[in-house]
Design an enzyme around this catalytic site. Sequence first.
Site, PDB file in Angstrom:
ATOM      1  CB  CYS A 122      -1.052  -0.329  -8.949  1.00 44.62           C
ATOM      2  SG  CYS A 122       0.715  -0.704  -8.908  1.00 44.62           S
ATOM      3  CG  HIS A 163      -2.038  -0.262  -4.178  1.00 42.72           C
ATOM      4  ND1 HIS A 163      -2.603  -1.313  -4.863  1.00 42.72           N
ATOM      5  CD2 HIS A 163      -0.797  -0.098  -4.701  1.00 42.72           C
ATOM      6  CE1 HIS A 163      -1.743  -1.779  -5.759  1.00 42.72           C
ATOM      7  NE2 HIS A 163      -0.634  -1.051  -5.679  1.00 42.72           N
ATOM      8  CD  GLU A 180      -5.908  -1.482  -3.711  1.00 48.37           C
ATOM      9  OE1 GLU A 180      -5.086  -2.215  -4.276  1.00 48.37           O
ATOM     10  OE2 GLU A 180      -5.915  -0.240  -3.848  1.00 48.37           O
TER      11      GLU A 180
END
Length: 227
Positions: free
Chosen positions: A85, A194, A196
């Site tokens: 991002c 994302h 994660e």
Amino acid sequence: MRIGVVTFPGSLDDGDAARAARLAGAEAVRLWHGDPELHGVDAVILPGGFSYGDYLRCGAIARFAPVMESIIDAARGGMPVLGICNGFQVLCEAHLLPGALTRNQHLHFRNRDQWLRVDTAGTAWTGEFTAGQEILIPVKNGEGCYVADERTLDELEAEGRIVARYVRGNPNGSQRDIAAITNEAGNVVGIMPHPEHAVEALTGPSLDGLGFFTSVLRHLGDRELAR
């Protein structure tokens, strides 16, 4: 293996990125934007957030942080670097990746679970996937629209450097549905969604994001064995 996670003023997802690295089996090392030392890490993650408040242009100030000078040199020497991002924006501003991330075409912030298709499994961060595999990970951005001139886009296509594309809907208007790209060497990857946030069943829509972090560990292990 030691994976460094950079914290800039305004970083929001540095803790999440460090946790994802630990879940993959790495030692997460926190790196501070004002410290040029990389402290012996084997790979680096530039996390999501709003580095330096994004007051000038997303990633434009972070690109000049002392730690970035070391990361740029290390990346050009082959160190794996993942920009997520805002980290993707920083990589473009640092000219480690081509193109730019601009305001979403519809001018709205988008926060949703998003399907991607992995087009390139030959990078340091995608070796655990197969080309054509569809994965589900969150996207959350207001300036996630990837743009580049037609020549650059054609080169990315021809060289297999489009890592992932949006499928089942494009959340921000990115050209050619681009969600992630890589450099020529395949060690630097920028991704707008994302991964994660998709590493645990309790909090993510899937476990699909974990593959990015296990991929780099396998890449580093293979590289060590080859020496």
